[in-house]
Design an enzyme around this catalytic site. Sequence first.
Site: not given
Length: 547
Positions: A122, A240, A287, A355, A390
């Site tokens: 990811e 997100h 992100r 998110h 994060r």
Amino acid sequence: MSQEQRTPEKLVIIGSGVAGLCAALQAVQLGIRPVLLTKGKLGDSNSEHAQGGLSAVTEASVAHSDSVSKHVADTLKAGAGHCGLEPVEHLCSSGDKLVQALETYAVEFDRNSDGSYQLGLEAAHSAHRILHINGDATGASLVKTLVRAVRQLEAENKFSIIEDTLATDLLLQDGRVSGVHYLRHDAEQLLEAESVLLATGGIGQLYSATTNPHGATADGLGLAARAGAVIADAEFIQFHPTLVDPAKYPKAGMVSEAVRGEGAILVNEAGHRFMPELHPDAELAPRDVVARGIHGQIQSGHQVFLDARAVEAARGAGFLATRFPSITAKLAACTEDGSGLDMAHDLIPVVAAQHYFMGGIYTDTSGRTSVPGLYAAGECANTTVHGANRLASNSLLEAMVFARDAIVAVSSDAADARCTTEELAIRQISESIPEAPLDLEQLQAAASDSLGVYRTGGQLEDMAHMLATSAPVAATAREQAELRNLWIAARIIAAGAMARTGSLGAHHRLDSTESTSNGPGQSVRYGWTLHPSELNNENFLSKELNA
């Protein structure tokens, strides 16, 4: 107000996502009989919506050139140098032990034909280390399995569960948490306790567009703040990048970045792929970078689409449906006429949406807060492992590792045990002076505009003033309690965002002129407390504003 328990409980756990469930299981293992309060039904939580997976350095990932030091480095880099080094090292070194513990509860991670773990990649991870359950249904499958284990122990009278319960305030005695006030079936009740663990999830309902469920109303943050606990890193909110545009497809939900991990790209309506211009990792950038890229395109009048068609072409027909069954099914059912969307053939319109909350109730690595008797774990807690942004799939790991550690602390801590706050620059929120009512829709619109992907000093000052001169007003006691929590969260977030005048990680100030280059522990970490007049004001729940 009635009192359901005459004898104080050893431990009350509030919340039943993976943090609350793991805490309950760990408590029983250590000989504690906890009471679990859950807002909805057991397992209703943000955890259920986790599509990406669980990041963990295991023997399988090490065999593919992974290491704990690499996971630490990835986490620190994604966190923009704002992470706590010791907590990150503890988190990343605990993955394999957690996976083994989960498997004792019959959690079954996806495996290859040879029996080895299927490992995903990811955004911002340097190695394949992401474990999945049923493809893209990791959170839901994990919660389902843990709920089954919890229900079995409940049947054995190892602990009790009270569902459909909203905690409204914490009871304090001599500066220590000693119980929980809660609403159940419109009745206010009190449950006395020696210790309370908050595992209440996030703040998503503060925003108009969010990937969070309806129950994410900052309940733990509100409870802790009114009990006098310190809230830290509140300005850091992750958006997100790929929520399917809710204006077009309100039922479609989000598309995990694991899809981009498999090779999907982002394009605008002209077919232009814009992320390579913004970051060397393009669609696999952290992100906050991807979210700002998408938001910037939309602010410039473009539409943004997720394009996975080449992935299907390269990997073979049916690959996306097999790898992402939940996302595929939800997209297929997102239109009234049943035509739906199909990643294998369609461009998927996406927007950035709230998110994850990196900030929260400040804790140490054992879940202790700044208030004796009060512990926190999961998204409502701020362990500092996420820093300013994060790392993907670290949230499930953090929630479960630190929830289990918190229970160990509960079992052995002295009565006055609490975390230290020496590293924080602690400030107090200004006292509110209500002049006008504020409903949920007004709060969401204001937060989305001023506390979103982009922020400016002027907007933040206006937001803070509006919040300080407003009072949350809702129709029912439950809605009032939830709105009060969101209002408190918004005030603390606005204060944090104003204090941090430079951009850092997910906190992006358009008017920033400061450098964002930091090493671990080099940036100021702000902590916030409420004004003394707002601490555990039991009359606030029924307060009416005549305006």
